[in-house]
Design a protein around this motif. Structure first.
Motif, mmCIF file in Angstrom:
data_model
loop_
_atom_site.group_PDB
_atom_site.id
_atom_site.type_symbol
_atom_site.label_atom_id
_atom_site.label_comp_id
_atom_site.label_asym_id
_atom_site.label_seq_id
_atom_site.Cartn_x
_atom_site.Cartn_y
_atom_site.Cartn_z
ATOM 1 N N ASP A 142 0.885 -1.173 0.000
ATOM 2 C CA ASP A 142 0.000 0.000 0.000
ATOM 3 C C ASP A 142 0.921 1.221 0.000
ATOM 4 N N ASN A 143 1.437 1.530 -1.181
ATOM 5 C CA ASN A 143 2.480 2.548 -1.309
ATOM 6 C C ASN A 143 1.963 3.933 -1.686
ATOM 7 N N GLY A 144 0.652 4.089 -1.860
ATOM 8 C CA GLY A 144 0.133 5.395 -2.263
ATOM 9 C C GLY A 144 0.777 5.818 -3.568
ATOM 10 N N ASP A 145 1.364 7.010 -3.570
ATOM 11 C CA ASP A 145 2.054 7.494 -4.769
ATOM 12 C C ASP A 145 3.571 7.366 -4.669
ATOM 13 N N SER A 146 4.070 6.740 -3.587
ATOM 14 C CA SER A 146 5.526 6.627 -3.440
ATOM 15 C C SER A 146 6.077 5.566 -4.372
ATOM 16 N N LYS A 159 -2.873 -0.346 -6.099
ATOM 17 C CA LYS A 159 -3.690 0.217 -7.178
ATOM 18 C C LYS A 159 -3.848 -0.745 -8.359
ATOM 19 N N ASN A 160 -2.843 -1.597 -8.608
ATOM 20 C CA ASN A 160 -2.970 -2.573 -9.704
ATOM 21 C C ASN A 160 -4.014 -3.629 -9.375
ATOM 22 N N PHE A 161 -4.099 -4.011 -8.115
ATOM 23 C CA PHE A 161 -5.116 -4.986 -7.720
ATOM 24 C C PHE A 161 -6.503 -4.350 -7.702
ATOM 25 N N GLU A 162 -6.591 -3.093 -7.284
ATOM 26 C CA GLU A 162 -7.881 -2.392 -7.339
ATOM 27 C C GLU A 162 -8.373 -2.309 -8.773
ATOM 28 N N ARG A 163 -7.458 -2.025 -9.696
ATOM 29 C CA ARG A 163 -7.819 -1.949 -11.114
ATOM 30 C C ARG A 163 -8.371 -3.282 -11.618
ATOM 31 N N ALA A 164 -7.918 -4.390 -11.017
ATOM 32 C CA ALA A 164 -8.370 -5.726 -11.421
ATOM 33 C C ALA A 164 -9.634 -6.160 -10.679
ATOM 34 N N PHE A 166 -10.069 -6.188 -7.227
ATOM 35 C CA PHE A 166 -9.846 -6.595 -5.841
ATOM 36 C C PHE A 166 -10.240 -5.448 -4.913
ATOM 37 N N THR A 167 -10.677 -5.803 -3.710
ATOM 38 C CA THR A 167 -10.972 -4.794 -2.691
ATOM 39 C C THR A 167 -10.210 -5.138 -1.422
ATOM 40 N N LYS A 168 -9.889 -4.104 -0.663
ATOM 41 C CA LYS A 168 -9.181 -4.302 0.601
ATOM 42 C C LYS A 168 -10.115 -5.005 1.575
ATOM 43 N N SER A 169 -9.625 -6.097 2.161
ATOM 44 C CA SER A 169 -10.406 -6.861 3.132
ATOM 45 C C SER A 169 -9.865 -6.724 4.542
ATOM 46 N N ALA A 170 -8.564 -6.430 4.667
ATOM 47 C CA ALA A 170 -7.979 -6.329 6.003
ATOM 48 C C ALA A 170 -6.619 -5.653 5.929
ATOM 49 N N ASP A 171 -6.247 -5.063 7.052
ATOM 50 C CA ASP A 171 -4.878 -4.601 7.213
ATOM 51 C C ASP A 171 -4.040 -5.802 7.624
ATOM 52 N N THR A 172 -2.739 -5.697 7.452
ATOM 53 C CA THR A 172 -1.826 -6.739 7.919
ATOM 54 C C THR A 172 -0.781 -6.056 8.800
ATOM 55 N N THR A 173 0.029 -6.845 9.473
ATOM 56 C CA THR A 173 1.164 -6.274 10.203
ATOM 57 C C THR A 173 2.452 -6.503 9.421
ATOM 58 N N SER A 174 2.317 -6.927 8.175
ATOM 59 C CA SER A 174 3.457 -7.169 7.304
ATOM 60 C C SER A 174 3.850 -5.882 6.577
ATOM 61 N N THR A 175 5.147 -5.662 6.469
ATOM 62 C CA THR A 175 5.664 -4.551 5.673
ATOM 63 C C THR A 175 6.714 -5.098 4.718
ATOM 64 N N LEU A 176 6.900 -4.383 3.628
ATOM 65 C CA LEU A 176 7.884 -4.773 2.630
ATOM 66 C C LEU A 176 8.431 -3.501 2.017
ATOM 67 N N ALA A 177 9.728 -3.370 1.998
ATOM 68 C CA ALA A 177 10.392 -2.188 1.432
ATOM 69 C C ALA A 177 9.873 -0.896 2.071
ATOM 70 N N GLY A 178 9.536 -0.965 3.360
ATOM 71 C CA GLY A 178 9.084 0.216 4.080
ATOM 72 C C GLY A 178 7.620 0.566 3.875
ATOM 73 N N HIS A 179 6.893 -0.254 3.155
ATOM 74 C CA HIS A 179 5.471 0.006 2.904
ATOM 75 C C HIS A 179 4.622 -1.060 3.585
ATOM 76 N N PRO A 180 3.463 -0.665 4.120
ATOM 77 C CA PRO A 180 2.570 -1.676 4.680
ATOM 78 C C PRO A 180 1.970 -2.523 3.558
#
Length: 189
Positions: A142-146, A159-164, A166-180
């Motif tokens: 969930d990188n926004g515009d970064s 945004k690529n999954f939203e375009r396909a 998909f909808t957000k179902s839950a937050d996670t506690t996982s991060t990758l490359a500084g992004h949730p």
């Protein structure tokens, strides 16, 4: 025209996600597919052999995008129960449905910016549907515009999954490359 097909040809899988060095212990998209102990023991050719066997199984370990006869992209997708996401404490379980996880999207250098990741998401969903999956989950950034480091963009971006669809179902506690990372779903059956 990009064509997405089940990943049944090992040499094509190797071309997209195989490490440059045949003795490497990384990639081949195994870190979420198999238990970490096994992942850590598979090295070099044993790693390649393991993935070659996966390509012979049904369902295939994912899908490949082709530009003509050239493999240009990969998406890893499998039943969540058959991956380490089944026990992952950072990615929640939303319900008890036998969901499929879509966790890696890779487009080869020189082919990026042509919509291949979008074709891979759609192709992975179609593959899951053909294998009777009721729901597909993804855990994108969930990188926004970064900007996202391309090495760590394998999880995909929200945004690529939203375009396909998909909808957000839950937050996670996982991060990758500084992004949730967020849990996104698409109901397909």
């Amino acid at each position: 025209m990009i064509d997405v097909r089940p990943a049944t040809v090992f040499e094509d899988v190797r071309a997209v996600i195989g490490p440059k060095s045949p003795t490497s212990t990384v990639c081949f998209c195994l870190s979420y597919r198999i238990p970490s102990k096994l992942n850590n023991t598979l090295k070099g050719q044993a790693r390649a052999d393991y993935v070659a066997e996966l390509c012979n199984e049904r369902p295939a370990p994912g899908v490949l995008a082709y530009d003509g006869d050239i493999p240009v992209g990969w998406a890893a997708i499998a039943p969540r129960a058959a991956t380490t996401f089944a026990r992952n404490r950072k990615i929640p379980h939303v319900d008890d449905l036998p969901v499929w996880s879509l966790w890696c999207i890779r487009v080869r250098p020189g082919h990026r910016g042509q919509g291949i990741s979008h074709a891979l998401i759609t192709g992975a969903v179609d593959f899951a549907r053909a294998n009777d999956a009721p729901v597909v989950e993804a855990y994108p950034l969930d990188n926004g515009d970064s900007k996202v480091d391309l090495t760590m963009a394998y999880a995909g971006i929200r945004k690529n999954f939203e375009r396909a669809g998909f909808t957000k179902s839950a937050d996670t506690t996982s991060t990758l490359a500084g992004h949730p990372r967020v849990l996104m779903r698409l109901v397909i059956h």
